[in-house]
Every structure is written in C-alpha cells, then in structure tokens.
Write an enzyme that holds these catalytic residues in place. Structure first.
Site, short mmCIF file in Angstrom:
data_model
loop_
_atom_site.label_atom_id
_atom_site.label_comp_id
_atom_site.label_asym_id
_atom_site.label_seq_id
_atom_site.Cartn_x
_atom_site.Cartn_y
_atom_site.Cartn_z
N SER A 77 -6.16 45.47 47.98
CA SER A 77 -6.81 44.28 47.42
C SER A 77 -7.47 43.50 48.54
CB SER A 77 -5.72 43.42 46.77
OG SER A 77 -6.19 42.12 46.53
N LYS A 81 0.93 44.32 49.58
CA LYS A 81 -0.27 45.16 49.79
C LYS A 81 -0.46 45.43 51.29
CE LYS A 81 -1.69 45.63 45.51
NZ LYS A 81 -1.48 46.91 44.85
N TYR A 122 3.08 39.24 46.48
CA TYR A 122 2.19 40.31 45.97
C TYR A 122 1.24 40.76 47.09
CZ TYR A 122 -1.91 42.34 43.72
OH TYR A 122 -2.98 43.16 43.40
P1 NAD Z 1 -2.18 46.83 35.30
O1 NAD Z 1 -0.95 46.01 35.24
O2 NAD Z 1 -3.10 46.83 34.14
O3 NAD Z 1 -1.80 48.35 35.65
C1 NAD Z 1 -0.68 48.69 36.42
C2 NAD Z 1 0.03 49.80 35.69
O4 NAD Z 1 1.18 50.21 36.43
C3 NAD Z 1 0.53 49.40 34.29
O5 NAD Z 1 0.14 50.38 33.37
C4 NAD Z 1 2.06 49.35 34.44
O6 NAD Z 1 2.71 49.67 33.23
C5 NAD Z 1 2.28 50.36 35.54
N1 NAD Z 1 3.48 50.15 36.37
C6 NAD Z 1 3.89 49.02 36.97
N2 NAD Z 1 5.02 49.23 37.68
C7 NAD Z 1 5.33 50.55 37.52
C8 NAD Z 1 6.38 51.38 38.00
N3 NAD Z 1 7.36 50.88 38.75
N4 NAD Z 1 6.38 52.69 37.65
C9 NAD Z 1 5.41 53.20 36.87
N5 NAD Z 1 4.39 52.44 36.37
C10 NAD Z 1 4.35 51.14 36.70
O7 NAD Z 1 -2.97 46.39 36.63
P2 NAD Z 1 -4.44 46.76 37.12
O8 NAD Z 1 -5.25 45.54 37.07
O9 NAD Z 1 -4.92 47.99 36.46
O10 NAD Z 1 -4.11 47.04 38.66
C11 NAD Z 1 -3.91 48.36 39.15
C12 NAD Z 1 -3.66 48.27 40.64
O11 NAD Z 1 -4.76 47.62 41.28
C13 NAD Z 1 -2.41 47.47 41.03
O12 NAD Z 1 -1.81 48.10 42.15
C14 NAD Z 1 -2.99 46.12 41.45
O13 NAD Z 1 -2.16 45.46 42.36
C15 NAD Z 1 -4.28 46.55 42.10
N6 NAD Z 1 -5.31 45.49 42.12
C16 NAD Z 1 -5.72 44.92 40.94
C17 NAD Z 1 -6.69 43.93 40.98
C18 NAD Z 1 -7.17 43.27 39.71
O14 NAD Z 1 -7.88 42.27 39.79
N7 NAD Z 1 -6.86 43.78 38.53
C19 NAD Z 1 -7.24 43.51 42.19
C20 NAD Z 1 -6.79 44.13 43.37
C21 NAD Z 1 -5.83 45.13 43.32
C1 UD1 Z 2 -6.14 37.01 42.12
C2 UD1 Z 2 -5.29 37.24 43.33
C3 UD1 Z 2 -5.57 38.59 43.93
C4 UD1 Z 2 -5.37 39.68 42.90
C5 UD1 Z 2 -6.24 39.37 41.70
C6 UD1 Z 2 -5.98 40.34 40.58
C7 UD1 Z 2 -4.77 35.05 44.28
C8 UD1 Z 2 -4.96 34.14 45.43
N1 UD1 Z 2 -5.47 36.16 44.28
O1 UD1 Z 2 -7.47 36.95 42.56
O2 UD1 Z 2 -4.68 38.82 45.01
O3 UD1 Z 2 -5.68 40.93 43.47
O4 UD1 Z 2 -5.96 38.05 41.20
O5 UD1 Z 2 -4.73 40.17 40.02
O6 UD1 Z 2 -4.03 34.75 43.37
N2 UD1 Z 2 -9.73 30.51 37.75
C9 UD1 Z 2 -9.89 29.35 37.01
N3 UD1 Z 2 -9.20 29.23 35.84
C10 UD1 Z 2 -8.38 30.21 35.36
C11 UD1 Z 2 -8.23 31.41 36.13
C12 UD1 Z 2 -8.91 31.51 37.32
O7 UD1 Z 2 -10.62 28.45 37.41
O8 UD1 Z 2 -7.77 30.03 34.29
C13 UD1 Z 2 -10.48 30.67 39.01
C14 UD1 Z 2 -9.58 30.83 40.22
O9 UD1 Z 2 -9.32 29.57 40.80
C15 UD1 Z 2 -10.43 31.71 41.13
C16 UD1 Z 2 -11.31 32.50 40.15
O10 UD1 Z 2 -11.24 31.84 38.91
O11 UD1 Z 2 -11.28 30.92 41.88
C17 UD1 Z 2 -10.82 33.92 39.99
O12 UD1 Z 2 -9.44 33.89 39.70
P1 UD1 Z 2 -8.61 35.19 39.34
O13 UD1 Z 2 -9.30 35.95 38.27
O14 UD1 Z 2 -7.20 34.77 39.11
O15 UD1 Z 2 -8.72 36.08 40.65
P2 UD1 Z 2 -8.35 35.72 42.18
O16 UD1 Z 2 -7.56 34.49 42.26
O17 UD1 Z 2 -9.59 35.79 42.97
#
Ligand code: NAD
Ligand code: UD1
Length: 340
Positions: free
Chosen positions: A124, A153, A149
C-alpha cells in the site's frame, strides 16, 4: 500456469480474477470469507465463462495450506488476504498483526516447503509514511505508518527482502496500491463493505443510493487547493491489470531474483471535493455532504510516481475519473445491498 490467489473473493481479488481468467491463467482461490462472499466468485465465473477452483481456508492454517500446495501445481501466488480497516487496526492491533503479518509468514513457509518461489504482494502507499514528499517514488525509504495496518505492510515488505537475501531462488513483487475505486463495467462485481464504509467512494455511493444521509468530509483546512485531502484514485480494473502485468513480468524474466516494488497509481492527485463533483457530473446524482473535523491519521496529500511500473511492467492506469464514478455507481445501483 496456475496462480494461487489468497483473498480472491474480496474487492481487488475478484476483479483480478476476471483479468487472470481472461488472460488464460488457471486460478486457485483461497479465502476464509471473513470479509467477502462466495457469490463474488460465482459472478466472476459467469462473467468469464471459466470455473474457479475455490478452497475456503485461512492463511494461518498451515495444514490446509500444505494440503493445497500438495494437491495442485501452483507456479505463482498473489497474496491479497488481509484485514484492511485502518481505524479498526488501532483498536485491535494484535488481531491485525496476527492476520496480516503472521498470515503472510505462514503462506511464505508453505510456499517454501512446496518449492514455490514466485510471490506478488498487496502492499500500500501507506508504507511511505508521512515523512516522504509526494509524488512517492519506489527509491524512497519506507516510513513508519502510524496504524498497525500500515506498520504490518512495512513489516511484510521487510520480510520479503530478508527472505530473498536468504533464498537466492525467491522472486517477489510488492505492488504499492494507491486508492482503488470503481467496479467492473458490468456492475456485477464491486466493493461490498461490511457495515458503515470507511473509505470514501463506498460511502458516496451509499449516500447516492439512499442508505446514508450525507457524507462527512474529513477536514476542510488542509494545505491543498480546496482545503480537502488529496489522493491518487485509480480504477480497480486498472489495478487488476497491474497484477497480470506483474505475473507476466515474473513469467518472462526467468533470471530475476529478489524483490521489486512498484507503485500502482495514476500519478494524479484528486481532492475529496473534486471526487464529489466528479461523481455528481458522471451520474447526475447529488451528494449531500458536511465538512467535519479531520480524521485521525489522514495525511493531507499523496500521489504516485508511477513511471517504474510503466517502464518495467509496461503498465499504466488508463481509465478516467468519470469511468471510475460511472462504474462504482452501476455496481451500487444494480446491487444496493451488495452481494447479500
Ligand atoms: P477485501 O477485504 O475486500 O479482501 C481481502 C480478502 O481476504 C477478503 O476476501 C477476506 O475474506 C480475505 N481474508 C482476510 N483474512 C484472511 C485470512 N486470514 N485467510 C484467508 N482469507 C482472508 O480487501 P481488498 O480491498 O480487496 O484488499 C486486498 C488487499 O489489498 C489487502 O491486503 C489490502 O490490505 C490491500 N490494499 C487494499 C487497498 C484498498 O484501498 N482496498 C489499498 C492498499 C492495499
Ligand atoms: C486508507 C488508508 C490506507 C488503506 C486504504 C484502503 C489511512 C490513513 N489510509 O486510505 O492505508 O490502504 O484506506 O483501505 O487510513 N474521506 C472523507 N469521508 C469519508 C471517508 C473518507 O472525507 O467518509 C476522505 C479521507 O479523509 C481521505 C479520502 O477521503 O482524504 C480517502 O479516504 P479513504 O478512502 O479512507 O482512503 P485513504 O484514507 O487514503
């Protein structure tokens, strides 16, 4: 080529499955469904016309992982499985380190036993921490994210480097995602948060569909063009294609050893108010909002330098902000209650 996708039923995983299956990869999905529904996998099967080999299990269950590797010919692993609620991670840090760090260790150990050396990790942008200026570049030192979290990472990225130093056959790619939003253009798969959404776009689409009254904009006096936070939002299908690019790159670079990190973002910073305006313009749905206090832990602004992914992986985010909004809205309006 057979790819094991942990967390494949989740938001990013399910979109990545579509791209992998469309490209002819065979997939095995391993997910404990703690934050996902098996319905997402059925929909991926319908969209692609392919069958998914799904095993329900936890990445910390080493016996189940050993059995999985013993009964299949897995070449590569994409590791999405993790808990991802940043705020919650501060409330229950041990659970987050257990699941996300210990879970990754269990998976790496099972891979080592089975002789599987190709690993793609869901990292991330949070790993850069607050000390680094934007745009973030892969050559920067990793920071100290304030949340468990984010710290997890950084720890797993470090573990991958140490593992590669100790094992000369190990090959890993860390993909540092910026802010994925949107959904598959069919509107059949998308992001389905449990409870009140933490992230911006799912909150906006739930306001639009009438499930929430109004969006709370966290902070209006940041040192940005309009006072709201700036992020690098990318379409989840672009992000999904980034995983295929990483797998393809590993497959075509047999002499590569070690770990490479890549930023996956657009390179553009967009504010919260710009996101609201863009959603309204793309969907003609008005979003009620109110500016409230900043959210603890939010950084004012960050975005990617995504040149390395372009130069090395031949990957670029191509979809527009309008497409991100239209696709997010199609998913939410076709599925007001997500997969349930
Ligand atoms: P998500 O929660 O939709 O998907 C994660 C999946 O992992 C889910 O299906 C959950 O059931 C499964 N899971 C969790 N713990 C588990 C375990 N112990 N064993 C087996 N399965 C397990 O999340 P996502 O948004 O698809 O994120 C996927 C990856 O990307 C994560 O590692 C997250 O940290 C990373 N990531 C997400 C974002 C974002 O904004 N969505 C940003 C940066 C990094
Ligand atoms: C967050 C996490 C990041 C993680 C990602 C996906 C932090 C500091 N960062 O990113 O590590 O990988 O989520 O899970 O928490 N916002 C509003 N109102 C809302 C929700 C969000 O104003 O109800 C704003 C937030 O202040 C931010 C932007 O929208 O500025 C994006 O927020 P969000 O979607 O939660 O992502 P990040 O915070 O960037």
């Amino acid at each position: 080529m057979q790819v094991l996708v942990t967390g494949g039923a989740g938001y990013i995983g399910s979109h990545t499955l579509v791209c992998l299956l469309d490209q002819g990869y065979e997939v095995v999905v391993y997910d404990n469904l703690i934050n996902a529904s098996a319905e997402a996998l059925s929909r991926v099967e319908k969209l692609t016309g392919k069958t998914i080999d799904f095993v329900q299990g936890d990445v910390r269950d080493t016996d189940s992982l050993d059995d999985l590797f013993a009964t299949r010919s897995i070449d590569m692993v994409i590791h999405f499985a993790a808990l991802k609620a940043v705020g919650e991670s501060a409330q229950c840090p041990l659970e987050y380190y257990q699941n996300n760090v210990h879970g990754s260790l269990c998976l790496l150990e099972a891979m080592a036993k089975a002789g599987v050396n190709n690993f793609v990790y869901s990292s991330s942008a949070t790993v850069y921490g607050e000390a680094n200026p934007s745009p973030y570049v892969e050559t920067m030192n990793l920071g100290s994210p304030s949340s468990p979290y984010g710290a997890g990472k950084v720890m797993v990225e470090r573990i991958l480097l140490d593992k590669a130093r100790a094992n000369p056959n190990f090959r890993a790619v860390s993909l540092r995602y910026f802010n994925p939003i949107g959904a598959h253009p069919s509107g059949d798969i998308g992001e389905d948060p449990t409870g009140i959404p933490n992230n911006l776009l799912p909150f906006i689409t739930q306001v639009a569909v009438g499930k929430r009254d109004k969006l709370r904009v966290f902070g209006g006096e940041y040192p940005t063009s309009d006072g709201t936070c700036v992020r690098d939002y990318l379409h989840v299908m672009d992000l999904a294609e980034g995983h295929v690019a990483a797998i393809d790159w590993l497959a075509t670079q047999p002499s590569f050893r070690g770990v490479e990190a890549f930023n996956l973002g657009t390179g553009n910073g967009i504010s919260v108010l710009e996101i609201i305006a863009s959603f309204e313009a793309a969907t003609t749905v008005k979003i009620a909002y109110q500016t409230v206090e900043p959210r603890a832990g939010d950084l004012p602004a960050f975005w990617a330098n995504a040149e390395k992914a372009s130069n090395v992986l031949n990957w670029q985010a191509k979809r527009s902000l309008a497409e991100m909004m239209e696709d997010a809205w199609r998913w939410q309006s076709k599925n007001p209650n997500g997969y349930s």
